[in-house]
Design an enzyme around this catalytic site. Sequence first.
Site, PDB file in Angstrom:
ATOM      1  N   CYS A   4       0.902  -1.107  -0.041  1.00  0.00           N
ATOM      2  CA  CYS A   4      -0.065  -0.031  -0.034  1.00  0.00           C
ATOM      3  C   CYS A   4       1.067   1.246   0.118  1.00  0.00           C
ATOM      4  O   CYS A   4       1.813   1.433   0.813  1.00  0.00           O
ATOM      5  CB  CYS A   4      -0.920  -0.047   1.139  1.00  0.00           C
ATOM      6  SG  CYS A   4      -1.766   1.429   1.223  1.00  0.00           S
ATOM      7  N   HIS A  46      -4.203   1.514   8.314  1.00  0.00           N
ATOM      8  CA  HIS A  46      -4.942   1.213   6.858  1.00  0.00           C
ATOM      9  C   HIS A  46      -6.229   0.668   7.112  1.00  0.00           C
ATOM     10  O   HIS A  46      -6.598  -0.337   7.751  1.00  0.00           O
ATOM     11  CB  HIS A  46      -3.890   0.097   6.323  1.00  0.00           C
ATOM     12  CG  HIS A  46      -4.457  -0.226   5.066  1.00  0.00           C
ATOM     13  ND1 HIS A  46      -3.910   0.013   3.851  1.00  0.00           N
ATOM     14  CD2 HIS A  46      -5.446  -1.265   4.726  1.00  0.00           C
ATOM     15  CE1 HIS A  46      -4.316  -0.368   2.776  1.00  0.00           C
ATOM     16  NE2 HIS A  46      -5.547  -1.199   3.336  1.00  0.00           N
ATOM     17  N   GLY A  92     -13.602   6.609  -8.711  1.00  0.00           N
ATOM     18  CA  GLY A  92     -12.198   6.558  -9.169  1.00  0.00           C
ATOM     19  C   GLY A  92     -11.060   6.450  -8.040  1.00  0.00           C
ATOM     20  O   GLY A  92      -9.985   6.888  -8.169  1.00  0.00           O
ATOM     21  N   THR A  94      -8.321   5.332  -6.441  1.00  0.00           N
ATOM     22  CA  THR A  94      -7.011   4.403  -6.857  1.00  0.00           C
ATOM     23  C   THR A  94      -6.127   4.123  -6.053  1.00  0.00           C
ATOM     24  O   THR A  94      -5.439   3.079  -6.111  1.00  0.00           O
ATOM     25  CB  THR A  94      -6.102   5.397  -7.899  1.00  0.00           C
ATOM     26  OG1 THR A  94      -5.684   6.543  -7.127  1.00  0.00           O
ATOM     27  CG2 THR A  94      -7.098   5.965  -9.047  1.00  0.00           C
ATOM     28  N   HIS A  97      -6.512   3.144   0.517  1.00  0.00           N
ATOM     29  CA  HIS A  97      -6.055   3.388   2.012  1.00  0.00           C
ATOM     30  C   HIS A  97      -6.885   4.711   2.217  1.00  0.00           C
ATOM     31  O   HIS A  97      -6.633   5.893   1.319  1.00  0.00           O
ATOM     32  CB  HIS A  97      -4.578   3.478   2.069  1.00  0.00           C
ATOM     33  CG  HIS A  97      -4.249   4.026   3.464  1.00  0.00           C
ATOM     34  ND1 HIS A  97      -3.233   3.425   4.156  1.00  0.00           N
ATOM     35  CD2 HIS A  97      -4.576   5.028   4.318  1.00  0.00           C
ATOM     36  CE1 HIS A  97      -3.027   3.951   5.278  1.00  0.00           C
ATOM     37  NE2 HIS A  97      -3.892   4.868   5.630  1.00  0.00           N
ATOM     38  N   HIS A  99      -8.222   8.235   2.305  1.00  0.00           N
ATOM     39  CA  HIS A  99      -7.516   9.556   2.098  1.00  0.00           C
ATOM     40  C   HIS A  99      -8.762  10.624   2.003  1.00  0.00           C
ATOM     41  O   HIS A  99      -9.581  10.378   1.240  1.00  0.00           O
ATOM     42  CB  HIS A  99      -6.308   9.754   1.311  1.00  0.00           C
ATOM     43  CG  HIS A  99      -6.856   9.084  -0.067  1.00  0.00           C
ATOM     44  ND1 HIS A  99      -7.125   7.726  -0.271  1.00  0.00           N
ATOM     45  CD2 HIS A  99      -7.185   9.823  -1.224  1.00  0.00           C
ATOM     46  CE1 HIS A  99      -7.261   7.499  -1.444  1.00  0.00           C
ATOM     47  NE2 HIS A  99      -7.350   8.640  -2.233  1.00  0.00           N
ATOM     48  N   HIS A 101      -8.884  14.302   0.246  1.00  0.00           N
ATOM     49  CA  HIS A 101      -8.326  15.121  -0.467  1.00  0.00           C
ATOM     50  C   HIS A 101      -8.674  16.801  -0.109  1.00  0.00           C
ATOM     51  O   HIS A 101      -9.802  16.859   0.375  1.00  0.00           O
ATOM     52  CB  HIS A 101      -8.776  15.203  -2.060  1.00  0.00           C
ATOM     53  CG  HIS A 101      -8.513  13.889  -2.755  1.00  0.00           C
ATOM     54  ND1 HIS A 101      -7.496  13.916  -3.366  1.00  0.00           N
ATOM     55  CD2 HIS A 101      -9.010  12.573  -2.706  1.00  0.00           C
ATOM     56  CE1 HIS A 101      -7.320  12.598  -4.126  1.00  0.00           C
ATOM     57  NE2 HIS A 101      -8.118  12.088  -3.720  1.00  0.00           N
TER      58      HIS A 101
END
Length: 111
Positions: A4, A46, A92, A94, A97, A99, A101
């Site tokens: 990862c 994770h 989408g 990718t 893990h 996250h 933005h």
Amino acid sequence: MENCIFCKIVAGEIPAAKVYEDGEMIIFKDIEPIAQIHLLAVPKEHFKLLSEMDAPRTALVGCMLAKIAAFAPKLGLDGGYRLVINQGEDAGQTVPHLHIHILGGQKLGWA
Ligand code: AMP
Ligand code: ZN
């Protein structure tokens, strides 16, 4: 978790442009920014999806949001910012893990 990329960044095994770190999360610059400021807030633990959140993880993500809000001015986001969490294939996602933005530093369109 093995293989990862964000776990490897958390472990310091691959470099990232970190702007914040504490015991539970890191914030670093997205390698392919889509806004003037494009950061990723990543929990050190994770897990892939919001649907995997149990009570401790719910609290963790709540703390992450509070810290993002607290540090936003220091990150150059005084004018506002947008938070995005992509979940699964249709969104989408990718990197598997979780996250957040953090987008800002400019007027953001909506698309
Ligand atoms: P998502 O499509 O929501 O899974 O977003 C994954 C994000 O991770 C993308 O915006 C990528 O540009 C970013 N990314 C992938 N690898 C790295 C890396 N090594 N350092 C910083 N950002 C990365
Ligand atoms: Zn991971």
